[in-house]
Design a protein around this motif. Structure first.
Motif, PDB file in Angstrom:
ATOM      1  N   VAL A  21      23.960  55.374 -47.554  1.00 12.99           N
ATOM      2  CA  VAL A  21      24.651  55.095 -48.809  1.00 12.99           C
ATOM      3  C   VAL A  21      26.038  54.573 -48.455  1.00 12.99           C
ATOM      4  O   VAL A  21      26.760  55.210 -47.686  1.00 12.99           O
ATOM      5  N   SER A  22      26.410  53.424 -49.028  1.00 13.15           N
ATOM      6  CA  SER A  22      27.726  52.855 -48.733  1.00 13.15           C
ATOM      7  C   SER A  22      28.830  53.718 -49.337  1.00 13.15           C
ATOM      8  O   SER A  22      28.604  54.470 -50.286  1.00 13.15           O
ATOM      9  N   ARG A  23      30.028  53.594 -48.783  1.00 14.88           N
ATOM     10  CA  ARG A  23      31.182  54.363 -49.292  1.00 14.88           C
ATOM     11  C   ARG A  23      31.407  54.091 -50.775  1.00 14.88           C
ATOM     12  O   ARG A  23      31.772  54.991 -51.521  1.00 14.88           O
ATOM     13  N   ASN A  24      31.186  52.874 -51.216  1.00 18.49           N
ATOM     14  CA  ASN A  24      31.378  52.530 -52.628  1.00 18.49           C
ATOM     15  C   ASN A  24      30.340  53.201 -53.526  1.00 18.49           C
ATOM     16  O   ASN A  24      30.636  53.583 -54.651  1.00 18.49           O
ATOM     17  N   ASP A  25      29.124  53.340 -53.030  1.00 18.83           N
ATOM     18  CA  ASP A  25      28.042  53.903 -53.844  1.00 18.83           C
ATOM     19  C   ASP A  25      28.028  55.427 -53.866  1.00 18.83           C
ATOM     20  O   ASP A  25      27.384  56.025 -54.733  1.00 18.83           O
ATOM     21  N   VAL A  26      28.714  56.067 -52.932  1.00 19.91           N
ATOM     22  CA  VAL A  26      28.739  57.532 -52.864  1.00 19.91           C
ATOM     23  C   VAL A  26      29.305  58.132 -54.154  1.00 19.91           C
ATOM     24  O   VAL A  26      28.850  59.167 -54.626  1.00 19.91           O
ATOM     25  N   VAL A  27      30.275  57.457 -54.750  1.00 18.44           N
ATOM     26  CA  VAL A  27      30.953  57.981 -55.944  1.00 18.44           C
ATOM     27  C   VAL A  27      30.005  58.098 -57.126  1.00 18.44           C
ATOM     28  O   VAL A  27      30.063  59.063 -57.891  1.00 18.44           O
ATOM     29  N   ASN A  28      29.107  57.143 -57.295  1.00 21.21           N
ATOM     30  CA  ASN A  28      28.244  57.104 -58.478  1.00 21.21           C
ATOM     31  C   ASN A  28      26.846  57.661 -58.256  1.00 21.21           C
ATOM     32  O   ASN A  28      26.080  57.772 -59.209  1.00 21.21           O
ATOM     33  N   ALA A  29      26.502  57.998 -57.035  1.00 20.61           N
ATOM     34  CA  ALA A  29      25.136  58.439 -56.731  1.00 20.61           C
ATOM     35  C   ALA A  29      24.886  59.846 -57.265  1.00 20.61           C
ATOM     36  O   ALA A  29      25.573  60.793 -56.892  1.00 20.61           O
ATOM     37  N   LEU A  30      23.900  59.975 -58.141  1.00 20.76           N
ATOM     38  CA  LEU A  30      23.479  61.283 -58.645  1.00 20.76           C
ATOM     39  C   LEU A  30      22.363  61.821 -57.762  1.00 20.76           C
ATOM     40  O   LEU A  30      21.529  61.062 -57.278  1.00 20.76           O
ATOM     41  N   LEU A  31      22.354  63.118 -57.573  1.00 18.91           N
ATOM     42  CA  LEU A  31      21.323  63.738 -56.757  1.00 18.91           C
ATOM     43  C   LEU A  31      20.185  64.236 -57.623  1.00 18.91           C
ATOM     44  O   LEU A  31      20.386  64.664 -58.753  1.00 18.91           O
ATOM     45  N   ASN A  32      18.981  64.169 -57.076  1.00 23.97           N
ATOM     46  CA  ASN A  32      17.771  64.576 -57.790  1.00 23.97           C
ATOM     47  C   ASN A  32      17.072  65.695 -57.033  1.00 23.97           C
ATOM     48  O   ASN A  32      17.287  65.890 -55.833  1.00 23.97           O
ATOM     49  N   GLU A  33      16.226  66.406 -57.736  1.00 21.92           N
ATOM     50  CA  GLU A  33      15.441  67.488 -57.151  1.00 21.92           C
ATOM     51  C   GLU A  33      14.761  67.013 -55.867  1.00 21.92           C
ATOM     52  O   GLU A  33      14.106  65.969 -55.851  1.00 21.92           O
ATOM     53  N   GLY A  34      14.948  67.776 -54.796  1.00 23.63           N
ATOM     54  CA  GLY A  34      14.269  67.489 -53.535  1.00 23.63           C
ATOM     55  C   GLY A  34      14.920  66.455 -52.644  1.00 23.63           C
ATOM     56  O   GLY A  34      14.412  66.184 -51.557  1.00 23.63           O
ATOM     57  N   ASP A  35      16.050  65.857 -53.076  1.00 23.73           N
ATOM     58  CA  ASP A  35      16.726  64.863 -52.238  1.00 23.73           C
ATOM     59  C   ASP A  35      17.164  65.499 -50.918  1.00 23.73           C
ATOM     60  O   ASP A  35      17.557  66.665 -50.872  1.00 23.73           O
ATOM     61  N   CYS A  36      17.101  64.704 -49.858  1.00 23.30           N
ATOM     62  CA  CYS A  36      17.565  65.127 -48.537  1.00 23.30           C
ATOM     63  C   CYS A  36      18.827  64.355 -48.208  1.00 23.30           C
ATOM     64  O   CYS A  36      18.798  63.129 -48.100  1.00 23.30           O
ATOM     65  N   VAL A  37      19.934  65.069 -48.082  1.00 23.02           N
ATOM     66  CA  VAL A  37      21.232  64.473 -47.785  1.00 23.02           C
ATOM     67  C   VAL A  37      21.600  64.829 -46.348  1.00 23.02           C
ATOM     68  O   VAL A  37      21.638  66.003 -45.992  1.00 23.02           O
ATOM     69  N   ASP A  38      21.851  63.807 -45.538  1.00 25.22           N
ATOM     70  CA  ASP A  38      22.244  64.025 -44.149  1.00 25.22           C
ATOM     71  C   ASP A  38      23.588  63.359 -43.911  1.00 25.22           C
ATOM     72  O   ASP A  38      23.792  62.194 -44.261  1.00 25.22           O
ATOM     73  N   VAL A  39      24.500  64.104 -43.288  1.00 23.50           N
ATOM     74  CA  VAL A  39      25.804  63.577 -42.909  1.00 23.50           C
ATOM     75  C   VAL A  39      25.776  63.358 -41.401  1.00 23.50           C
ATOM     76  O   VAL A  39      25.435  64.267 -40.640  1.00 23.50           O
ATOM     77  N   VAL A  40      26.137  62.142 -41.000  1.00 16.82           N
ATOM     78  CA  VAL A  40      26.108  61.774 -39.594  1.00 16.82           C
ATOM     79  C   VAL A  40      27.539  61.481 -39.146  1.00 16.82           C
ATOM     80  O   VAL A  40      28.236  60.695 -39.773  1.00 16.82           O
ATOM     81  N   THR A  41      27.962  62.154 -38.067  1.00 17.86           N
ATOM     82  CA  THR A  41      29.299  61.928 -37.524  1.00 17.86           C
ATOM     83  C   THR A  41      29.165  61.343 -36.117  1.00 17.86           C
ATOM     84  O   THR A  41      28.228  61.660 -35.389  1.00 17.86           O
ATOM     85  N   PRO A  42      30.100  60.481 -35.740  1.00 13.76           N
ATOM     86  CA  PRO A  42      30.029  59.892 -34.393  1.00 13.76           C
ATOM     87  C   PRO A  42      30.330  60.948 -33.334  1.00 13.76           C
ATOM     88  O   PRO A  42      31.067  61.902 -33.581  1.00 13.76           O
ATOM     89  N   MET A  43      29.732  60.758 -32.161  1.00 13.94           N
ATOM     90  CA  MET A  43      29.943  61.675 -31.056  1.00 13.94           C
ATOM     91  C   MET A  43      30.396  60.876 -29.844  1.00 13.94           C
ATOM     92  O   MET A  43      29.926  59.754 -29.632  1.00 13.94           O
ATOM     93  N   GLN A  44      31.282  61.453 -29.079  1.00 19.15           N
ATOM     94  CA  GLN A  44      31.714  60.831 -27.838  1.00 19.15           C
ATOM     95  C   GLN A  44      30.986  61.475 -26.673  1.00 19.15           C
ATOM     96  O   GLN A  44      30.564  62.624 -26.762  1.00 19.15           O
ATOM     97  N   GLY A  45      30.876  60.760 -25.654  1.00 17.70           N
ATOM     98  CA  GLY A  45      30.228  61.325 -24.475  1.00 17.70           C
ATOM     99  C   GLY A  45      29.927  60.241 -23.473  1.00 17.70           C
ATOM    100  O   GLY A  45      30.234  59.079 -23.669  1.00 17.70           O
ATOM    101  N   GLY A  46      29.298  60.647 -22.437  1.00 12.76           N
ATOM    102  CA  GLY A  46      29.008  59.654 -21.426  1.00 12.76           C
ATOM    103  C   GLY A  46      27.849  60.031 -20.576  1.00 12.76           C
ATOM    104  O   GLY A  46      27.142  60.931 -20.729  1.00 12.76           O
TER     105      GLY A  46
END
Length: 67
Positions: free
Chosen positions: A42-67
């Motif tokens: 979901v784009s940053r612009n669309d996050v504001v208006n997005a309504l959640l529905n029964e059973g939706d799966c929301v995942d937050v992904v953060t960048p990781m550093q490593g090597g």
């Protein structure tokens, strides 16, 4: 109340909760992260208006550093 899955954990939320409210309630206000609902990013612009529905799966992904 409806059930959604936030980072693979089932939670109860009010029916009219928006995605941005869910993120804010869980500490995701600013920073570098991406959000997917039902495996679609979901784009940053669309996050504001997005309504959640029964059973939706929301995942937050953060960048990781490593090597």
């Amino acid at each position: 109340m409806i059930t959604v899955y936030f980072n693979a954990k089932a939670i109860k939320i009010r029916k009219s909760l928006t995605l941005v409210e869910l993120l804010r309630d869980n500490g995701y206000v600013d920073g570098c992260f991406a959000v997917a609902v039902n495996r679609s990013f979901v784009s940053r612009n669309d996050v504001v208006n997005a309504l959640l529905n029964e059973g939706d799966c929301v995942d937050v992904v953060t960048p990781m550093q490593g090597g």
